[in-house]
Scaffold this active site. Structure first.
Site, PDB file in Angstrom:
ATOM      1  N   GLY A 243       0.763  -1.238   0.000  1.00 49.80           N
ATOM      2  CA  GLY A 243       0.000   0.000   0.000  1.00 49.80           C
ATOM      3  C   GLY A 243       0.792   1.286   0.000  1.00 49.80           C
ATOM      4  N   GLU A 277       4.252  -6.554   1.668  1.00 47.72           N
ATOM      5  CA  GLU A 277       3.726  -6.923   0.341  1.00 47.72           C
ATOM      6  C   GLU A 277       3.575  -5.724  -0.584  1.00 47.72           C
ATOM      7  OE1 GLU A 277      -0.131  -8.445   1.213  1.00 47.72           O
ATOM      8  OE2 GLU A 277       0.607 -10.169   2.333  1.00 47.72           O
ATOM      9  N   ARG A 280       2.931  -1.438  -5.949  1.00 50.30           N
ATOM     10  CA  ARG A 280       3.147  -0.156  -6.611  1.00 50.30           C
ATOM     11  C   ARG A 280       4.505   0.462  -6.278  1.00 50.30           C
ATOM     12  NH1 ARG A 280      -1.436   3.122  -7.604  1.00 50.30           N
ATOM     13  NH2 ARG A 280      -2.426   2.000  -5.894  1.00 50.30           N
ATOM     14  N   TYR A 320     -10.431   5.665 -11.418  1.00 45.30           N
ATOM     15  CA  TYR A 320     -10.222   6.312 -10.112  1.00 45.30           C
ATOM     16  C   TYR A 320     -10.084   7.834 -10.228  1.00 45.30           C
ATOM     17  CZ  TYR A 320      -8.392   1.565  -9.295  1.00 45.30           C
ATOM     18  OH  TYR A 320      -8.208   0.212  -9.252  1.00 45.30           O
ATOM     19  N   CYS A 354     -14.915   4.211 -27.658  1.00 45.52           N
ATOM     20  CA  CYS A 354     -16.215   4.869 -27.764  1.00 45.52           C
ATOM     21  C   CYS A 354     -16.842   5.008 -26.389  1.00 45.52           C
ATOM     22  CB  CYS A 354     -17.110   4.077 -28.712  1.00 45.52           C
ATOM     23  SG  CYS A 354     -16.317   3.885 -30.310  1.00 45.52           S
TER      24      CYS A 354
HETATM   25  N1  LLP Z   1      -1.323  -7.050  -0.595  1.00 49.08           N
HETATM   26  C1  LLP Z   1      -2.623  -7.243  -0.869  1.00 49.08           C
HETATM   27  C2  LLP Z   1      -3.376  -8.271  -0.143  1.00 49.08           C
HETATM   28  C3  LLP Z   1      -3.265  -6.448  -1.837  1.00 49.08           C
HETATM   29  O1  LLP Z   1      -4.546  -6.639  -2.099  1.00 49.08           O
HETATM   30  C4  LLP Z   1      -2.519  -5.453  -2.519  1.00 49.08           C
HETATM   31  C5  LLP Z   1      -3.164  -4.597  -3.510  1.00 49.08           C
HETATM   32  C6  LLP Z   1      -1.159  -5.311  -2.219  1.00 49.08           C
HETATM   33  C7  LLP Z   1      -0.604  -6.114  -1.234  1.00 49.08           C
HETATM   34  C8  LLP Z   1      -0.281  -4.316  -2.898  1.00 49.08           C
HETATM   35  O2  LLP Z   1      -0.710  -3.001  -2.771  1.00 49.08           O
HETATM   36  P1  LLP Z   1       0.256  -1.824  -3.310  1.00 49.08           P
HETATM   37  O3  LLP Z   1       1.546  -1.917  -2.545  1.00 49.08           O
HETATM   38  O4  LLP Z   1       0.484  -2.035  -4.757  1.00 49.08           O
HETATM   39  O5  LLP Z   1      -0.509  -0.591  -3.039  1.00 49.08           O
HETATM   40  N2  LLP Z   1      -5.789  -1.024  -8.954  1.00 49.08           N
HETATM   41  C9  LLP Z   1      -5.517  -0.076  -7.893  1.00 49.08           C
HETATM   42  C10 LLP Z   1      -4.739  -0.687  -6.769  1.00 49.08           C
HETATM   43  C11 LLP Z   1      -5.395  -1.919  -6.186  1.00 49.08           C
HETATM   44  C12 LLP Z   1      -4.568  -2.589  -5.130  1.00 49.08           C
HETATM   45  C13 LLP Z   1      -5.125  -3.905  -4.787  1.00 49.08           C
HETATM   46  N3  LLP Z   1      -4.413  -4.603  -3.768  1.00 49.08           N
HETATM   47  C14 LLP Z   1      -4.810   1.131  -8.486  1.00 49.08           C
HETATM   48  O6  LLP Z   1      -4.568   1.153  -9.694  1.00 49.08           O
HETATM   49  O7  LLP Z   1      -4.538   2.085  -7.779  1.00 49.08           O
END
Ligand code: LLP
Length: 432
Positions: A243, A277, A280, A320, A354
């Protein structure tokens, strides 16, 4: 100008010349990833967490390209997956079963069976029903050694991010509510085929404020104490999820050290190593989407640059309202370059689909951009290609990895035959 950014600024190693060359040789739209930027982010995170035992499990959904996975594996990371498809990918990219954490709120029996078959290191349970299913599958398999599971907890912590990417607040579909965790842990402890190795959280995505991490970490620490008091002695890690926010140009990032300061007390207080985890954070600013301007038009006082990439290639702006910085890479590479937009004019960069919601950026200043101009949409390394889809029957873009001044096409552009694979204009009817 550097168009692939490191989180901390314009230090990317992929310059204009290389991007122009890639666009000319591979075509557009094309995603370009910078291996060095990924390595730098990984080093920043592991460096910041060096004071506590930890392991990084890359969240595959952010960018699941096999070459990106293999690169991240080579750095020493494990993988965090959420589907059988991701399991197949990480196995192909060389991750050992033990190095995989399987998260996700809706794992099917087939996916869980595949995880058992692959010897996945940790399966994070999100509901009592999933516990029952996994215990049955493990019993049927009967492989002697108990299967390591974790519980993904819903810590009831709200992170200030887009509503669609919040996951840690009460009343959401994710995780097991705090008050249900100890009873579930006791059921797991009583099941001979499973062993509870971890409890964890994932608060959401693109979180720039460390406070929710601090709060969530404190709740997990209390929970570990409650579990120990209830006689659970098998815990071997605590998972703080991913996150971490990156900067998309204007928005603040979460610095790796600030994140580490927020979650490290959890490791110290419990004596357990942290699992992290990130998705991004590792890949987001290591990638851009190259697209070419097809047309420039005016309507109702607005100026549009119509590009060959759209919401089907990069959904984040449409879904978003996400901001992605857009830069001009070159302006003299093709058709009808005469009609360029004047210096200060605001333009909407829109896709070819479209749908009126099909845009990459609104109200942008892109001096000199007109038909034929190559544009780079920055911060597209995470949730870019992975969320792309062939709407309007547009084949998905190619993907390119750059490293040490060289580049490789790591996913071919799809063709129209790919779009129709498995379809038939002549149905083969079956009687039910
Ligand atoms: N762990 C779990 C259980 C998750 O569901 C996620 C992301 C992560 C780790 C990694 O999160 P990150 O470090 O990437 O923030 N499509 C959205 C983001 C959805 C994230 C879903 N889960 C976007 O484009 O902003």
């Amino acid at each position: 100008m550097r168009v692939v950014r490191a989180a901390s600024g314009d230090r990317g190693s992929v310059g204009q010349g290389l991007l122009t060359r890639i666009a000319a040789c591979v075509g557009t739209p094309v995603y370009v990833y910078d291996a060095e930027a990924i390595r730098r982010q990984y080093a920043a995170l592991t460096g910041a967490l060096a004071g506590v035992p930890h392991r990084v499990h890359y969240s595959v959904k952010a960018n699941a390209n096999l070459a990106v996975l293999a690169l991240i594996r080579s750095l020493g990371a494990g993988a965090d997956i959420v589907s059988g498809g991701e399991l197949a990918r990480v196995r192909r990219a060389g991750f050992a079963g033990q190095d995989i954490v399987f998260s996700g709120v809706g794992k099917t029996d087939r996916e869980l069976a595949a995880a058992l078959q692959a010897g996945v290191g940790l399966i994070n349970l999100e509901s009592e029903g999933e516990f029952e299913l996994l215990a049955r599958l493990a019993r049927e398999r009967g492989t002697g050694r108990p299967v390591s599971v974790g519980i993904r907890v819903n810590p009831d912590v709200t992170a200030d991010t887009h509503p669609y990417t919040q996951t840690g607040a009460a009343g959401m579909k994710f995780g097991v509510p705090l008050d249900q965790v100890v009873p579930l842990a006791q059921r797991i402890a009583a099941a001979a085929e499973l062993v509870l190795r971890s409890v964890g959280m994932h608060l959401g995505s693109q979180i720039s404020d460390p406070a929710p991490y601090r709060q969530g970490a404190a709740r997990l620490a209390e929970l570990v104490e409650a579990l120990r008091a209830a006689g659970i002695r098998t815990l071997a890690s605590v998972d703080v999820g991913g996150g971490l926010a990156i900067s998309y140009g204007t928005s603040p990032a979460l610095d790796a050290r600030t994140f580490a300061e927020a979650v490290s007390p959890l490791a110290r207080r419990t004596g357990l190593p942290l699992l992290v985890e990130p998705g991004r954070f590792l890949v987001g600013n290591a990638g851009c989407l190259l697209t070419r301007v097809l047309y420039r038009k005016r309507s109702g006082g607005r100026v549009f640059l119509v590009t060959d990439a759209g919401m089907n290639d990069l959904l984040r702006p449409s879904l978003y309202g996400a901001y992605h910085e857009i830069r001009v890479v070159d302006g003299d590479s093709g058709a009808g370059g005469a009609a360029v937009s004047a210096g200060g004019e605001l333009v909407d960069v829109v896709g070819p689909n479209c749908e009126s919601g099909d845009f990459l950026g609104l109200d942008r200043r892109l001096p000199g951009a007109g038909p034929g101009t190559l544009l780079a949409v920055l911060g597209a390394g995470a949730y870019g290609f992975g969320m792309s889809f062939p709407y309007n029957s547009r084949p998905r873009a190619a993907e390119v990895l750059v490293d040490g001044g060289r580049y490789a096409v790591v996913r071919d552009r799809e063709g129209v035959d790919d779009l129709m694979r498995g379809e038939s204009a002549q149905p083969v009817w079956r009687d039910p």
